[in-house]
Design a protein around this motif. Structure first.
Motif, mmCIF file in Angstrom:
data_model
loop_
_atom_site.group_PDB
_atom_site.id
_atom_site.type_symbol
_atom_site.label_atom_id
_atom_site.label_comp_id
_atom_site.label_asym_id
_atom_site.label_seq_id
_atom_site.Cartn_x
_atom_site.Cartn_y
_atom_site.Cartn_z
ATOM 1 N N HIS A 193 1.160 -1.291 -0.312
ATOM 2 C CA HIS A 193 0.017 0.172 -0.238
ATOM 3 C C HIS A 193 0.910 1.277 0.453
ATOM 4 C CE1 HIS A 193 -3.983 -2.375 0.464
ATOM 5 N NE2 HIS A 193 -3.347 -2.807 1.389
ATOM 6 N N SER A 195 2.610 2.946 -2.358
ATOM 7 C CA SER A 195 2.382 3.919 -3.712
ATOM 8 C C SER A 195 1.048 5.029 -2.842
ATOM 9 C CB SER A 195 3.030 3.292 -4.400
ATOM 10 O OG SER A 195 1.591 2.218 -4.651
ATOM 11 N N ARG A 196 0.106 3.812 -2.897
ATOM 12 C CA ARG A 196 -1.135 4.504 -2.753
ATOM 13 C C ARG A 196 -0.896 5.587 -0.824
ATOM 14 N NH1 ARG A 196 -5.638 0.729 -1.103
ATOM 15 N NH2 ARG A 196 -6.713 1.760 -0.883
ATOM 16 N N GLN A 198 1.668 7.260 -0.296
ATOM 17 C CA GLN A 198 2.474 8.416 -0.763
ATOM 18 C C GLN A 198 1.518 9.205 -1.810
ATOM 19 O OE1 GLN A 198 4.870 8.800 0.517
ATOM 20 N NE2 GLN A 198 6.162 6.776 0.904
ATOM 21 N N ALA A 199 0.453 8.830 -2.119
ATOM 22 C CA ALA A 199 -0.627 10.605 -3.013
ATOM 23 C C ALA A 199 -1.210 10.724 -1.784
ATOM 24 C CB ALA A 199 -1.370 9.099 -3.973
ATOM 25 N N SER A 200 -1.458 10.735 -0.920
ATOM 26 C CA SER A 200 -2.316 11.103 0.336
ATOM 27 C C SER A 200 -1.737 12.358 -0.012
ATOM 28 C CB SER A 200 -2.332 10.392 1.388
ATOM 29 O OG SER A 200 -2.889 11.180 2.676
ATOM 30 N N PRO A 201 -3.137 13.187 0.390
ATOM 31 C CA PRO A 201 -2.833 14.505 0.988
ATOM 32 C C PRO A 201 -2.774 15.006 1.719
ATOM 33 C CG PRO A 201 -4.729 14.394 -0.207
ATOM 34 C CD PRO A 201 -4.144 13.081 0.314
ATOM 35 N N GLU A 283 -3.228 7.395 5.612
ATOM 36 C CA GLU A 283 -2.203 8.257 5.879
ATOM 37 C C GLU A 283 -1.817 7.985 7.190
ATOM 38 O OE1 GLU A 283 -6.582 7.490 6.241
ATOM 39 O OE2 GLU A 283 -6.922 8.644 4.012
ATOM 40 N N LYS A 286 2.106 7.569 5.892
ATOM 41 C CA LYS A 286 2.437 8.272 4.732
ATOM 42 C C LYS A 286 3.422 9.461 5.878
ATOM 43 C CE LYS A 286 2.490 11.867 1.743
ATOM 44 N NZ LYS A 286 3.507 11.633 0.588
#
Ligand code: UD1
Length: 380
Positions: A193, A195-196, A198-201, A283, A286
């Motif tokens: 998970h 890479s997903r 890493q895309a979290s804002p 989250e 991240k």
């Protein structure tokens, strides 16, 4: 045990395995297993959620983010004192197991659901499989340590994340042919998970910058139930927060304790010690991966920071996961404010760096486990 064929001629599952998850740290361990079962037609996996954790942010959110299918059964036991909670899980699990009659029960980790369901299974003569076996902190005051010792003592197959686990089990007399070093299913989940995540804002949402904040988690009864210990830790965090913002997602049990603590809410004082609600898996991954350092009393976070190569200060006197210290990412600093601050300053000066990744923490532990389960339970 041979393979059964259905009317269509397709191979049918012939090994029914009941898998148990109850509390937040179980979900990231069960997710890779449920996924690995999907590639093994001989196994019919069923998922039982005990309901030990039940809040949206402690449970459902994790199922959604990790893509775990809805549990087949939810025992809805909820919170309570240890004896009552463990007993309620056993009372609810026993009749279910009698109905399901599986070939094995798989439990993960070291929470009350793990030991409760394990006891029910073995008393019904159903083989018990423990994933994350053999870890020992040596501290019997930790409820998890008791859960680990009991679960391992009654398990038939024991899957270990690190060599210390294998060695501990040997020392306790567990036969070598029941013990397997397979790697770490929680790390399977992380790698799957990342890479997903890493895309979290989430960092922008919180107004934080990469490597310019510390991350804190606290929930061990030994730390949060004792006001003197909790206040000491919070004092150290306020000192750190003057230098570096500290992000603190607060576990529900800690939230309850903070309400009666003299120092709470510290965020109101400095604004740089940020208390937020428990985060989702993505989250949290991240914010953990981008932190300058992590301060925690969690077991799993010691392992996750090892893979992420983020310095971790463990706010306990011991660890059941010594490999994380050997790899260089984790340091056991205890709970004295002076020691916490000294270790913090050392990290900020560029102190010990992570050197490596533990053997077999490669994202394939669940596959290894499922392969061994097939060999042992389905006979090939
Ligand atoms: C449990 C595990 C611990 C694990 C932790 C991760 C045991 C003995 N402990 O501790 O090993 O590290 O989960 O979170 O099994 N609560 C809520 N909502 C929830 C769940 C709990 O508000 O969804 C509150 C309740 O007030 C409850 C308290 O948190 O009394 C503690 O929950 P509990 O499951 O008893 O233990 P944890 O501290 O979460």
């Amino acid at each position: 045990m041979g393979l059964a064929k259905g009317r269509s001629g397709r191979q049918m599952a012939n090994v029914k395995i009941v898998n148990v998850a109850g509390a937040r740290p179980n979900f990231m361990k069960i997710a890779p297993l449920m996924e690995a079962y999907r590639r093994e037609p001989r196994i019919e996996p069923l998922l039982v959620h005990t309901g030990q954790h039940y809040d949206e942010r402690m449970s459902d959110l994790f199922f959604r983010q990790l893509g775990i299918t809805e549990p087949d059964f939810n025992l809805e036991v909820g919170s309570g004192p240890h004896g009552a909670q463990t007993a309620r899980i056993m009372l609810a699990f026993e009749p279910l197991l009698a109905e399901l009659k599986p070939q094995a029960v798989v439990v993960v980790g070291d929470v009350n659901s793990t030991v409760a369901c394990g006891l029910v299974a073995v008393k019904m003569g159903i083989p018990l499989v423990h994933v994350e076996a053999g870890l020992r902190s040596g501290e019997r005051t930790m409820p998890e340590e008791i859960n680990r010792i009991v679960t391992d003592a009654i398990s038939d197959l024991l899957f270990c994340t690190e060599q210390s686990g294998v060695d501990n089990l040997r020392g306790e007399g567990v036969p070598p042919d029941r013990t397997f070093l397979v790697g770490n299913v929680m790390i399977d989940c992380l790698l799957r998970h990342l890479s997903r995540a890493q895309a979290s804002p989430i960092l922008e949402e919180l107004g934080l910058k990469s490597r310019e904040y510390a991350l804190l988690t606290l929930h061990r009864p030994g730390n949060v139930d004792n006001p003197a210990v909790l206040e000491g830790i919070l004092g150290a965090m306020e000192a750190i927060a003057k230098d570096l913002p500290v992000l603190f997602p607060v576990h529900p049990r800690t939230r309850a304790k903070l309400e009666s603590c003299r120092k709470a809410p510290p965020s109101a004082r400095t604004g740089r010690l940020r208390l937020v609600e428990p985060m989702g898996y993505l989250e949290f991954l991240k914010v953990m991966s981008e932190a300058r350092l992590v301060l925690t009393d969690s077991g799993g976070i010691q392992e996750e920071t090892t893979i992420l190569k983020v310095p971790c200060l463990t706010l306990r006197e011991s660890t059941e996961r010594p490999i994380t210290v050997e790899m260089g990412s984790n340091r056991i600093v205890g709970v004295s404010p002076e020691r916490i601050l000294a270790a913090y300053r050392d990290v900020m000066r560029g102190g010990p760096r992570s050197a490596g990744i533990p053997p077999l923490w490669d994202g394939h532990a669940a596959e290894r486990i499922v392969r061994i389960l097939c060999e042992r339970l389905a006979g090939s």
